[in-house]
Design a protein around this motif. Structure first.
Motif, PDB file in Angstrom:
ATOM      1  N   LEU A 113       0.636  -1.040   0.099  1.00  0.00           N
ATOM      2  CA  LEU A 113       0.354   0.167   0.361  1.00  0.00           C
ATOM      3  C   LEU A 113       1.393   1.277  -0.107  1.00  0.00           C
ATOM      4  O   LEU A 113       0.394   2.288  -0.817  1.00  0.00           O
ATOM      5  N   LEU A 114       1.915   1.585   0.865  1.00  0.00           N
ATOM      6  CA  LEU A 114       3.385   2.248   0.832  1.00  0.00           C
ATOM      7  C   LEU A 114       3.623   2.914  -0.262  1.00  0.00           C
ATOM      8  O   LEU A 114       3.953   3.542  -0.963  1.00  0.00           O
ATOM      9  N   ALA A 115       4.001   1.256  -1.153  1.00  0.00           N
ATOM     10  CA  ALA A 115       4.590   2.073  -2.096  1.00  0.00           C
ATOM     11  C   ALA A 115       3.685   2.269  -3.641  1.00  0.00           C
ATOM     12  O   ALA A 115       4.070   2.879  -4.116  1.00  0.00           O
ATOM     13  N   GLU A 116       2.363   2.054  -3.127  1.00  0.00           N
ATOM     14  CA  GLU A 116       1.245   1.899  -4.151  1.00  0.00           C
ATOM     15  C   GLU A 116       1.232   4.125  -4.150  1.00  0.00           C
ATOM     16  O   GLU A 116       0.731   4.166  -5.287  1.00  0.00           O
ATOM     17  N   THR A 117       1.382   3.845  -3.516  1.00  0.00           N
ATOM     18  CA  THR A 117       1.067   5.639  -2.692  1.00  0.00           C
ATOM     19  C   THR A 117       2.193   6.115  -3.446  1.00  0.00           C
ATOM     20  O   THR A 117       1.885   7.658  -4.012  1.00  0.00           O
ATOM     21  N   ALA A 118       3.143   5.748  -2.871  1.00  0.00           N
ATOM     22  CA  ALA A 118       4.197   6.409  -3.430  1.00  0.00           C
ATOM     23  C   ALA A 118       4.180   7.206  -4.441  1.00  0.00           C
ATOM     24  O   ALA A 118       4.638   8.243  -5.595  1.00  0.00           O
ATOM     25  N   ARG A 119       3.977   5.710  -5.324  1.00  0.00           N
ATOM     26  CA  ARG A 119       4.066   5.812  -6.889  1.00  0.00           C
ATOM     27  C   ARG A 119       2.632   7.017  -7.891  1.00  0.00           C
ATOM     28  O   ARG A 119       3.541   8.168  -8.332  1.00  0.00           O
ATOM     29  N   LYS A 120       1.794   6.793  -6.788  1.00  0.00           N
ATOM     30  CA  LYS A 120       0.892   7.844  -7.672  1.00  0.00           C
ATOM     31  C   LYS A 120       1.147   9.218  -7.269  1.00  0.00           C
ATOM     32  O   LYS A 120       0.614  10.049  -7.690  1.00  0.00           O
ATOM     33  N   ALA A 121       2.384   9.624  -5.793  1.00  0.00           N
ATOM     34  CA  ALA A 121       1.907  10.420  -5.218  1.00  0.00           C
ATOM     35  C   ALA A 121       3.584  11.426  -6.014  1.00  0.00           C
ATOM     36  O   ALA A 121       3.805  12.529  -5.450  1.00  0.00           O
ATOM     37  N   GLY A 122       4.357  10.552  -6.919  1.00  0.00           N
ATOM     38  CA  GLY A 122       5.088  10.892  -7.463  1.00  0.00           C
ATOM     39  C   GLY A 122       6.175  10.865  -6.920  1.00  0.00           C
ATOM     40  O   GLY A 122       7.929  11.528  -6.471  1.00  0.00           O
ATOM     41  N   ALA A 123       6.927  10.349  -5.193  1.00  0.00           N
ATOM     42  CA  ALA A 123       7.239   9.948  -4.406  1.00  0.00           C
ATOM     43  C   ALA A 123       8.762   8.956  -5.145  1.00  0.00           C
ATOM     44  O   ALA A 123       7.776   8.066  -5.299  1.00  0.00           O
ATOM     45  N   SER A 124       9.923   9.200  -4.644  1.00  0.00           N
ATOM     46  CA  SER A 124      10.915   9.018  -4.992  1.00  0.00           C
ATOM     47  C   SER A 124      10.777   7.507  -3.810  1.00  0.00           C
ATOM     48  O   SER A 124      11.878   6.941  -3.948  1.00  0.00           O
ATOM     49  N   HIS A 125      10.704   7.850  -3.004  1.00  0.00           N
ATOM     50  CA  HIS A 125      10.751   7.323  -1.045  1.00  0.00           C
ATOM     51  C   HIS A 125      10.043   6.861  -0.616  1.00  0.00           C
ATOM     52  O   HIS A 125       9.063   7.878  -0.359  1.00  0.00           O
ATOM     53  N   VAL A 126       9.834   5.761   0.530  1.00  0.00           N
ATOM     54  CA  VAL A 126       8.981   5.592   1.183  1.00  0.00           C
ATOM     55  C   VAL A 126       9.932   5.977   2.505  1.00  0.00           C
ATOM     56  O   VAL A 126      10.627   3.973   2.461  1.00  0.00           O
ATOM     57  N   LEU A 127       9.585   6.201   3.743  1.00  0.00           N
ATOM     58  CA  LEU A 127      10.315   6.044   5.056  1.00  0.00           C
ATOM     59  C   LEU A 127       9.504   5.554   6.256  1.00  0.00           C
ATOM     60  O   LEU A 127       8.353   6.030   6.251  1.00  0.00           O
ATOM     61  N   THR A 128      10.549   4.740   6.314  1.00  0.00           N
ATOM     62  CA  THR A 128       9.487   3.917   7.452  1.00  0.00           C
ATOM     63  C   THR A 128      11.253   4.329   9.412  1.00  0.00           C
ATOM     64  O   THR A 128      12.230   4.784   8.737  1.00  0.00           O
ATOM     65  N   ALA A 129      10.419   4.309  10.018  1.00  0.00           N
ATOM     66  CA  ALA A 129      10.973   4.519  11.592  1.00  0.00           C
ATOM     67  C   ALA A 129      11.680   3.519  12.403  1.00  0.00           C
ATOM     68  O   ALA A 129      11.684   3.384  13.363  1.00  0.00           O
ATOM     69  N   HIS A 130      11.941   2.694  11.107  1.00  0.00           N
ATOM     70  CA  HIS A 130      12.974   1.171  11.845  1.00  0.00           C
ATOM     71  C   HIS A 130      14.047   1.903  13.005  1.00  0.00           C
ATOM     72  O   HIS A 130      15.008   2.936  12.133  1.00  0.00           O
ATOM     73  N   THR A 131      14.503   1.535  13.932  1.00  0.00           N
ATOM     74  CA  THR A 131      15.495   2.272  14.864  1.00  0.00           C
ATOM     75  C   THR A 131      16.389   1.364  15.408  1.00  0.00           C
ATOM     76  O   THR A 131      16.538  -0.112  14.808  1.00  0.00           O
ATOM     77  N   ARG A 132      17.108   1.391  15.681  1.00  0.00           N
ATOM     78  CA  ARG A 132      18.660   0.479  15.999  1.00  0.00           C
ATOM     79  C   ARG A 132      17.758  -0.885  16.890  1.00  0.00           C
ATOM     80  O   ARG A 132      18.549  -1.466  16.769  1.00  0.00           O
ATOM     81  N   ASP A 133      17.133  -1.020  17.399  1.00  0.00           N
ATOM     82  CA  ASP A 133      16.421  -1.184  18.746  1.00  0.00           C
ATOM     83  C   ASP A 133      15.674  -3.196  17.517  1.00  0.00           C
ATOM     84  O   ASP A 133      15.462  -3.627  17.816  1.00  0.00           O
ATOM     85  N   ASP A 134      14.926  -1.901  16.535  1.00  0.00           N
ATOM     86  CA  ASP A 134      14.087  -3.117  15.474  1.00  0.00           C
ATOM     87  C   ASP A 134      15.326  -3.924  14.927  1.00  0.00           C
ATOM     88  O   ASP A 134      15.336  -4.948  14.689  1.00  0.00           O
ATOM     89  N   GLN A 135      16.628  -2.858  14.598  1.00  0.00           N
ATOM     90  CA  GLN A 135      17.737  -3.976  13.903  1.00  0.00           C
ATOM     91  C   GLN A 135      18.335  -4.799  14.832  1.00  0.00           C
ATOM     92  O   GLN A 135      17.530  -6.025  14.037  1.00  0.00           O
TER      93      GLN A 135
END
Length: 356
Positions: A113-135
């Motif tokens: 869903l995020l990728a579909e929205t980005a393409r429609k909005a002309g966005a080159s990137h989707v930014l997520t909030a993964h942290t060092r703890d998630d890694q």
């Protein structure tokens, strides 16, 4: 970033986090309402205000339809986005939800869903909030699943998914710093109880982290390990690229390449085991039609190939008169065979339905 895991992120540090994204036309921010993603939104909005020509920002919240509180949380994200002068959209994962593997299915739906929205909005990137703890948690999960070197590299700062670049600017930032940043800015955030639900693997591992930290295995150390493994993985990928070019040069003009990929078995056998494994994985994933091959199954296939090549070595100097395959196996929709001193990988014939 600051060495103090409990200090708020400064404006200068925020500029460093987003520095590589300044020339992007537009960015989609994935914001659920939890502390990590709310901090991502607040930091990105502050960063954007620091220069005149900046990427457009679009805040997106995905409501998976799994918790009644999710709709309210999406509305709260929309309210905060409006205060920051950012447009917001709520996306919904519709349809029947699986009874098993729900976290993985929800993750796939979210990224789609995020990728579909980005393409429609002309966005080159989707930014997520993964942290060092998630890694750190991702590394532990993959270790327990027996992942190979590529899997143990955990999450990359930048990757491509469905034609959009997936960026994780907070991957070196501890969650505690994000919480401290929001507290200083007096910004509230949601608490998702599924993050502590022991029915799922990640929360169970998260609960073990304090004990691991007491033994020296804190999130910083685990994330550092993932970074080092990613560096080693990148080096092996370069070796695999070179080996693939070497094998193709030896096979220049070979007619069997047209129907798939073909390697001279004796030359293939001289390569390091990890490189041989990756060449098989690449060929099977490229030519198979049943999804990515499981690493364990490819390892079993490679062991069988190695035994067959060793047994056939005296005879491989001359192709058998009847061209009979010494080894023939299907895996992930690809047909792998060893005949006449050569390894052949091609698409496997479609399976017949049981009704026929």
């Amino acid at each position: 970033m600051s060495d103090d895991d409990n200090s708020p992120i400064s404006a200068r540090e925020a500029k460093q986090l987003f520095a590589g994204l300044k020339s992007a036309p537009a960015l989609v921010l994935a914001v659920s309402g939890g502390p990590d993603s709310v901090a991502l939104m607040w930091l990105a909005a502050r960063w954007r205000r620091s220069f005149s020509r900046a990427p457009r920002l679009l805040v997106v919240t995905v409501d998976h339809g799994l918790r009644p509180e999710a709709a309210r949380e999406a509305r709260e994200v929309k309210r905060l986005a409006a205060e920051l002068g950012l447009p917001h959209r709520t996306l919904r994962w519709r349809g029947e939800k699986p009874k098993t593997g729900l976290p993985a299915a929800a993750r796939e739906a979210r990224y789609r869903l995020l990728a579909e929205t980005a393409r429609k909005a002309g966005a080159s990137h989707v930014l997520t909030a993964h942290t060092r703890d998630d890694q750190a948690e991702t590394l532990l999960m993959r270790m327990l699943r027996g992942s190979g070197l590529a899997g143990l590299s955990a999450m990359a700062r930048l990757s491509t998914r469905d034609g959009v670049v997936l960026a994780r600017p907070l991957l070196d930032v501890p969650k505690s710093q994000l919480v401290a940043t929001l507290r200083r800015a007096k910004i509230g955030f949601a608490d998702d109880p599924t993050n502590r639900d022991a029915n799922f693997t990640r929360p169970r591992l998260r609960a073990l982290l304090p004990q691991l930290a007491a033994e020296g295995g804190d999130a910083r150390s685990l994330a550092r390990l993932a970074s080092r493994l990613a560096r080693a993985n990148a080096a092996v990928e370069v070796l695999a690229d070179g080996a693939e070019r070497f094998l193709r040069l030896r096979d220049r003009g070979d007619a069997s390449q047209a129907a798939g990929r073909s390697f001279e078995a004796s030359a293939f056998a001289l390569l390091p085991e990890e490189v041989r494994l990756r060449l098989l994985l690449r060929a099977i994933d490229a030519l198979g039609h049943e999804g990515p091959a499981e690493l364990g199954k490819v390892e079993t296939l490679l062991a069988a190939l190695d035994r067959a090549i060793a047994a056939d070595r005296p005879a491989s100097r001359r192709a058998p008169a009847n061209g009979r395959a010494i080894l023939k196996q299907t895996l992930a929709g690809a047909l792998i065979s060893l005949a006449g001193g050569r390894i052949h990988i091609a698409p496997a014939p479609a399976r017949r339905s049981k009704g026929r």
